[in-house]
Design a protein around this motif. Structure first.
Motif, PDB file in Angstrom:
ATOM      1  N   ALA A  76      42.325  -4.701  50.555  1.00 29.14           N
ATOM      2  CA  ALA A  76      41.501  -4.517  51.445  1.00 29.14           C
ATOM      3  C   ALA A  76      41.528  -3.797  52.639  1.00 29.14           C
ATOM      4  N   VAL A  77      42.666  -2.885  52.600  1.00 30.85           N
ATOM      5  CA  VAL A  77      43.046  -1.946  53.562  1.00 30.85           C
ATOM      6  C   VAL A  77      42.734  -0.591  52.969  1.00 30.85           C
ATOM      7  N   THR A  96      38.030  -3.592  66.546  1.00 31.80           N
ATOM      8  CA  THR A  96      37.380  -3.875  65.447  1.00 31.80           C
ATOM      9  C   THR A  96      35.922  -3.124  65.374  1.00 31.80           C
ATOM     10  N   VAL A  97      35.674  -2.658  64.157  1.00 33.77           N
ATOM     11  CA  VAL A  97      34.396  -2.010  63.896  1.00 33.77           C
ATOM     12  C   VAL A  97      33.632  -3.058  62.960  1.00 33.77           C
ATOM     13  N   PHE A 107      30.042  -6.289  57.708  1.00 35.99           N
ATOM     14  CA  PHE A 107      31.409  -6.313  57.509  1.00 35.99           C
ATOM     15  C   PHE A 107      31.901  -6.097  58.805  1.00 35.99           C
ATOM     16  N   MET A 108      33.175  -6.560  58.785  1.00 32.44           N
ATOM     17  CA  MET A 108      34.144  -6.347  60.299  1.00 32.44           C
ATOM     18  C   MET A 108      35.439  -5.848  59.469  1.00 32.44           C
ATOM     19  N   ALA A 109      36.160  -5.035  60.567  1.00 31.74           N
ATOM     20  CA  ALA A 109      37.332  -4.246  59.843  1.00 31.74           C
ATOM     21  C   ALA A 109      38.219  -3.887  61.187  1.00 31.74           C
ATOM     22  N   THR A 110      39.451  -4.030  61.036  1.00 32.43           N
ATOM     23  CA  THR A 110      40.103  -3.746  62.181  1.00 32.43           C
ATOM     24  C   THR A 110      40.861  -2.206  61.931  1.00 32.43           C
ATOM     25  N   PHE A 123      40.156  -4.875  56.269  1.00 32.90           N
ATOM     26  CA  PHE A 123      39.007  -5.617  55.948  1.00 32.90           C
ATOM     27  C   PHE A 123      39.344  -7.172  55.879  1.00 32.90           C
ATOM     28  N   ASN A 124      40.805  -7.447  55.973  1.00 31.76           N
ATOM     29  CA  ASN A 124      41.313  -8.853  55.716  1.00 31.76           C
ATOM     30  C   ASN A 124      40.600  -9.577  57.057  1.00 31.76           C
TER      31      ASN A 124
END
Length: 143
Positions: A76-77, A96-97, A107-110, A123-124
């Motif tokens: 998820a990275v 966070t985007v 979706f949310m991701a860091t 994406f975790n």
């Protein structure tokens, strides 16, 4: 006095902390949390933690990652090309985007890294891989 079972609606106050002692969430400064036990409205370990409690009871429980937000999934990275972001996008590590995938799902991701032509996104869930400790107070239970 009722004992909590699957299918009951409960109202609880809680404080959640990480292994480091850092508090990540609490209902103490807002309304208590109400949910239907066993319906999947909360993480599985939290559902299990309230079963058997009675009104007014408090307890502390540590929930392993597998019963919380899951283990960290290294797949998820991912590196995402900068041309997938809006023009002038500034990649700030730790931010966070949000967006939509090709099927229109949100979706949310860091952001965890930036390269010349890509951004590395995680994406975790932010609490994936963490054991979570909750102090739980059962305020009420209804059948």
């Amino acid at each position: 006095m009722s004992t909590v079972e699957n299918g009951n609606t409960v109202t609880v106050h809680y404080t959640g902390t990480l292994n480091t002692g850092v508090e990540f969430d609490s209902s103490r400064d807002r309304d208590a949390l109400s949910f239907l036990v066993g319906a999947g409205h909360v993480i599985p370990g939290f559902d299990k933690a309230v079963i058997g409690m009675t009104e007014g009871e408090s307890k502390t429980v540590t929930i392993p990652p597998e019963e919380a937000y899951g283990l960290k999934n290294e797949d998820a990275v991912q590196d995402v090309s900068k041309d997938r972001f809006p023009e002038g996008f500034d990649a700030n590590i730790g931010e966070t985007v949000t967006g939509q995938n090709g099927e229109g799902q949100g979706f949310m991701a860091t952001i965890i890294a930036e390269q010349d032509d890509s951004v590395t996104l995680d994406f975790n869930h932010p609490l994936a891989g963490e054991a979570l400790t909750f102090e739980v107070e059962l305020v009420s239970v209804t059948e």
